[in-house]
Design a protein around this motif. Structure first.
Motif, PDB file in Angstrom:
ATOM      1  N   ILE A 225       2.101  -4.196  19.808  1.00  0.00           N
ATOM      2  CA  ILE A 225       1.023  -3.554  19.058  1.00  0.00           C
ATOM      3  C   ILE A 225       0.858  -4.285  17.736  1.00  0.00           C
ATOM      4  N   HIS A 226      -0.311  -4.882  17.550  1.00  0.00           N
ATOM      5  CA  HIS A 226      -0.575  -5.631  16.320  1.00  0.00           C
ATOM      6  C   HIS A 226      -1.031  -4.663  15.220  1.00  0.00           C
ATOM      7  N   MET A 227      -0.360  -4.737  14.076  1.00  0.00           N
ATOM      8  CA  MET A 227      -0.686  -3.871  12.944  1.00  0.00           C
ATOM      9  C   MET A 227      -1.449  -4.670  11.894  1.00  0.00           C
ATOM     10  N   GLN A 228      -2.624  -4.197  11.571  1.00  0.00           N
ATOM     11  CA  GLN A 228      -3.456  -4.865  10.580  1.00  0.00           C
ATOM     12  C   GLN A 228      -3.387  -4.140   9.241  1.00  0.00           C
ATOM     13  N   GLU A 229      -3.675  -4.915   8.186  1.00  0.00           N
ATOM     14  CA  GLU A 229      -3.727  -4.308   6.859  1.00  0.00           C
ATOM     15  C   GLU A 229      -4.955  -3.411   6.765  1.00  0.00           C
ATOM     16  N   GLN A 230      -4.803  -2.246   6.171  1.00  0.00           N
ATOM     17  CA  GLN A 230      -5.899  -1.303   6.072  1.00  0.00           C
ATOM     18  C   GLN A 230      -6.892  -1.734   4.993  1.00  0.00           C
ATOM     19  N   ASP A 231      -8.095  -1.179   5.040  1.00  0.00           N
ATOM     20  CA  ASP A 231      -9.102  -1.550   4.051  1.00  0.00           C
ATOM     21  C   ASP A 231      -8.723  -0.987   2.682  1.00  0.00           C
ATOM     22  N   ILE A 232      -9.483  -1.383   1.672  1.00  0.00           N
ATOM     23  CA  ILE A 232      -9.147  -1.027   0.285  1.00  0.00           C
ATOM     24  C   ILE A 232      -9.155   0.478   0.080  1.00  0.00           C
ATOM     25  N   ASP A 233     -10.132   1.175   0.624  1.00  0.00           N
ATOM     26  CA  ASP A 233     -10.208   2.631   0.439  1.00  0.00           C
ATOM     27  C   ASP A 233      -8.995   3.332   1.047  1.00  0.00           C
ATOM     28  N   ARG A 234      -8.582   2.917   2.255  1.00  0.00           N
ATOM     29  CA  ARG A 234      -7.440   3.557   2.887  1.00  0.00           C
ATOM     30  C   ARG A 234      -6.139   3.197   2.166  1.00  0.00           C
ATOM     31  N   GLN A 235      -6.032   1.946   1.719  1.00  0.00           N
ATOM     32  CA  GLN A 235      -4.849   1.560   0.945  1.00  0.00           C
ATOM     33  C   GLN A 235      -4.749   2.379  -0.341  1.00  0.00           C
ATOM     34  N   ALA A 236      -5.887   2.585  -1.002  1.00  0.00           N
ATOM     35  CA  ALA A 236      -5.893   3.376  -2.235  1.00  0.00           C
ATOM     36  C   ALA A 236      -5.483   4.816  -1.956  1.00  0.00           C
ATOM     37  N   GLU A 237      -5.941   5.358  -0.844  1.00  0.00           N
ATOM     38  CA  GLU A 237      -5.580   6.728  -0.464  1.00  0.00           C
ATOM     39  C   GLU A 237      -4.074   6.841  -0.218  1.00  0.00           C
ATOM     40  N   VAL A 238      -3.527   5.875   0.509  1.00  0.00           N
ATOM     41  CA  VAL A 238      -2.092   5.883   0.793  1.00  0.00           C
ATOM     42  C   VAL A 238      -1.290   5.694  -0.488  1.00  0.00           C
ATOM     43  N   LEU A 239      -1.738   4.776  -1.353  1.00  0.00           N
ATOM     44  CA  LEU A 239      -1.037   4.506  -2.609  1.00  0.00           C
ATOM     45  C   LEU A 239      -1.028   5.729  -3.514  1.00  0.00           C
ATOM     46  N   ALA A 240      -2.143   6.446  -3.565  1.00  0.00           N
ATOM     47  CA  ALA A 240      -2.215   7.653  -4.388  1.00  0.00           C
ATOM     48  C   ALA A 240      -1.291   8.741  -3.859  1.00  0.00           C
ATOM     49  N   ASP A 241      -1.203   8.856  -2.532  1.00  0.00           N
ATOM     50  CA  ASP A 241      -0.309   9.848  -1.927  1.00  0.00           C
ATOM     51  C   ASP A 241       1.156   9.488  -2.141  1.00  0.00           C
ATOM     52  N   ARG A 242       1.427   8.216  -2.162  1.00  0.00           N
ATOM     53  CA  ARG A 242       2.823   7.755  -2.254  1.00  0.00           C
ATOM     54  C   ARG A 242       3.344   7.742  -3.681  1.00  0.00           C
ATOM     55  N   THR A 243       2.465   7.524  -4.648  1.00  0.00           N
ATOM     56  CA  THR A 243       2.870   7.449  -6.052  1.00  0.00           C
ATOM     57  C   THR A 243       2.129   8.510  -6.861  1.00  0.00           C
ATOM     58  N   ASP A 244       2.562   8.679  -8.078  1.00  0.00           N
ATOM     59  CA  ASP A 244       2.005   9.728  -8.936  1.00  0.00           C
ATOM     60  C   ASP A 244       0.862   9.185  -9.780  1.00  0.00           C
ATOM     61  N   ILE A 245      -0.184   8.674  -9.116  1.00  0.00           N
ATOM     62  CA  ILE A 245      -1.358   8.194  -9.819  1.00  0.00           C
ATOM     63  C   ILE A 245      -2.601   8.722  -9.112  1.00  0.00           C
ATOM     64  N   SER A 246      -3.729   8.672  -9.805  1.00  0.00           N
ATOM     65  CA  SER A 246      -4.973   9.160  -9.216  1.00  0.00           C
ATOM     66  C   SER A 246      -5.502   8.149  -8.206  1.00  0.00           C
ATOM     67  N   GLU A 247      -6.407   8.613  -7.364  1.00  0.00           N
ATOM     68  CA  GLU A 247      -6.964   7.718  -6.355  1.00  0.00           C
ATOM     69  C   GLU A 247      -7.824   6.638  -7.002  1.00  0.00           C
ATOM     70  N   GLY A 248      -8.471   6.956  -8.129  1.00  0.00           N
ATOM     71  CA  GLY A 248      -9.253   5.953  -8.841  1.00  0.00           C
ATOM     72  C   GLY A 248      -8.381   4.842  -9.391  1.00  0.00           C
ATOM     73  N   ASP A 249      -7.249   5.222  -9.997  1.00  0.00           N
ATOM     74  CA  ASP A 249      -6.308   4.217 -10.495  1.00  0.00           C
ATOM     75  C   ASP A 249      -5.719   3.411  -9.332  1.00  0.00           C
ATOM     76  N   ALA A 250      -5.453   4.093  -8.235  1.00  0.00           N
ATOM     77  CA  ALA A 250      -4.903   3.406  -7.066  1.00  0.00           C
ATOM     78  C   ALA A 250      -5.881   2.351  -6.556  1.00  0.00           C
ATOM     79  N   LYS A 251      -7.157   2.680  -6.562  1.00  0.00           N
ATOM     80  CA  LYS A 251      -8.158   1.716  -6.086  1.00  0.00           C
ATOM     81  C   LYS A 251      -8.225   0.503  -7.007  1.00  0.00           C
ATOM     82  N   THR A 252      -8.084   0.719  -8.318  1.00  0.00           N
ATOM     83  CA  THR A 252      -8.080  -0.401  -9.264  1.00  0.00           C
ATOM     84  C   THR A 252      -6.926  -1.352  -8.972  1.00  0.00           C
ATOM     85  N   ILE A 253      -5.769  -0.792  -8.736  1.00  0.00           N
ATOM     86  CA  ILE A 253      -4.586  -1.623  -8.448  1.00  0.00           C
ATOM     87  C   ILE A 253      -4.758  -2.364  -7.136  1.00  0.00           C
ATOM     88  N   VAL A 254      -5.211  -1.675  -6.098  1.00  0.00           N
ATOM     89  CA  VAL A 254      -5.391  -2.313  -4.795  1.00  0.00           C
ATOM     90  C   VAL A 254      -6.412  -3.441  -4.879  1.00  0.00           C
TER      91      VAL A 254
END
Length: 380
Positions: free
Chosen positions: A272-301
């Motif tokens: 099963i080939h795993m691809q990197e998720q798009d920016i919006d999904r990465q930002a969503e995952v990053l916000a859930d995983r760390t204590d930052i807002s989704e807007g800040d997460a999108k900036t970092i991603v």
């Protein structure tokens, strides 16, 4: 004849000595048991907690591992080693709908008797997903890390020392009897233990091991036997335990230190080939995983993605999602504002991402890298 004194009475002494030379090379693998938490205080259980299981014990199966009963209802799903010591929790594992579907399908394949192989670029979550899948199987886990020095001795085991037994008998004072017995001491390897006891094996980055070493797995997956190559055992093979399961992970073949997967082995895996998720999904995952807002997460991603594009244009190593996690966690724990105009935030980005730009562009000084990174951050 007078009675003998206490010192003259018969005595028999047995001495047993064990000597171990240098232990065999480390396999850089760790054995762990995957298990989930369950509540022990309530007699009626909610159906939503049915997915959290502790490792079941089955007396009819030839395993020496029994389930550990949890005495805490708030204990997180985790991987435990053979001594029930927590090795890793999954509190930071963000399970999206896609990952949940992938886990369910993979579990179905495993129970049908087919090993699963997760492949993809670094940082897409292959190992975390493999550990999550193993935790759902409810049995001990052996983690093998692929490397070019991994050998059959590491996997199968070998003789790591000797055991000496000495018997001294002077029952009669004038008679001295001594017997010495020396036996080689056998120690089974990680794969041998897993195959014979019915564990789940996660073979992480297996394509970093030599293809000759990986030939062992052909017989395991096809014939259901583990050949005992190069070991001085009476049996030439052992049968694979019916509960034995395998999960593989690998990086793309273009990565340094990665060997091409043998066609015969790849043919026996569900890859099963795993691809990197798009920016919006990465930002969503990053916000859930760390204590930052989704807007800040999108900036970092976005910042990491831009540096990744620069590196890929030059065909050089690029940062993965792990870089986004580093920047987010450092900013959150250090109370740094996720703002491209903030000096502290810029320095975090520079320290995490600068080396990638420096190597991709062949800069002669850090000032060149700093200037380019500032230009890219201004575009966000």
């Amino acid at each position: 004849m007078p009675a003998r004194t206490t010192e003259e009475q018969s005595k028999s002494k047995t001495e047993e000595e064990t000597t171990s030379p240098k232990s065999k090379a480390n396999t850089s693998s760790s054995s762990s048991r995957a298990k989930s938490s369950s509540s022990s205080s309530s007699s009626t259980k909610n159906s939503s907690s049915a997915s959290a299981k502790s490792s079941p014990s089955n007396s009819s199966k030839n395993t020496d591992t029994s389930s550990k009963k949890n005495d805490s209802s708030d204990k997180k799903e985790a991987v435990y080693d053979e001594n029930d010591k927590m090795v890793r929790t999954f509190e930071n594992f963000v399970q999206t709908e896609e990952l949940q579907s992938l886990l369910e399908r993979s579990e179905r394949y495993i129970h049908a008797g087919f090993p699963v192989h997760f492949t993809g670029a670094a940082g897409v979550g292959k190992t975390s997903l493999a550990l999550q899948l193993a935790s759902r199987l409810g049995q001990p886990v052996v983690l093998l890390n692929g490397n070019r020095d991994l050998s059959n001795v590491d996997l199968l085991g070998g003789y790591v020392g000797y055991k000496s037994k000495r018997l001294i008998d002077n029952y009669v004072r004038t008679v001295y009897k001594r017997e010495d017995e020396v036996k080689e001491q056998w120690s089974g390897g990680r794969l041998y233990e897993a195959v014979t006891k019915g564990y789940t094996v996660i073979y992480d980055e297996f394509t970093r091991s030599m293809p000759e070493t990986n030939n062992l797995f052909l017989s395991i997956l096809q014939e259901g036997i583990l050949p005992l190559y190069g070991v001085k055992q009476r049996d030439t093979f052992v049968n694979v335990h019916p509960d034995f399961k395998m999960i593989f992970t690998s990086n793309p073949e273009e990565y340094v230190g990665v060997y091409e997967t043998q066609d015969a082995l790849a043919d026996r895996l569900i890859t099963i080939h795993m691809q990197e998720q798009d920016i919006d999904r990465q930002a969503e995952v990053l916000a859930d995983r760390t204590d930052i807002s989704e807007g800040d997460a999108k900036t970092i991603v976005k910042a990491v993605s831009r540096v990744k594009e620069i590196c890929q244009e030059e065909d050089k190593p690029a940062p993965s999602f792990r870089a986004s996690v580093m920047i987010a966690e450092i900013s959150s724990k250090s109370d740094i504002s996720v703002n491209t105009k903030d000096d502290d935030f810029f320095f975090v980005c520079q320290d995490v991402l600068g080396a990638y730009i420096y190597g991709a562009k062949g800069h002669k000084s850090n000032e060149e890298t700093e200037k380019l990174l500032k230009q890219e951050l201004k575009k966000l």
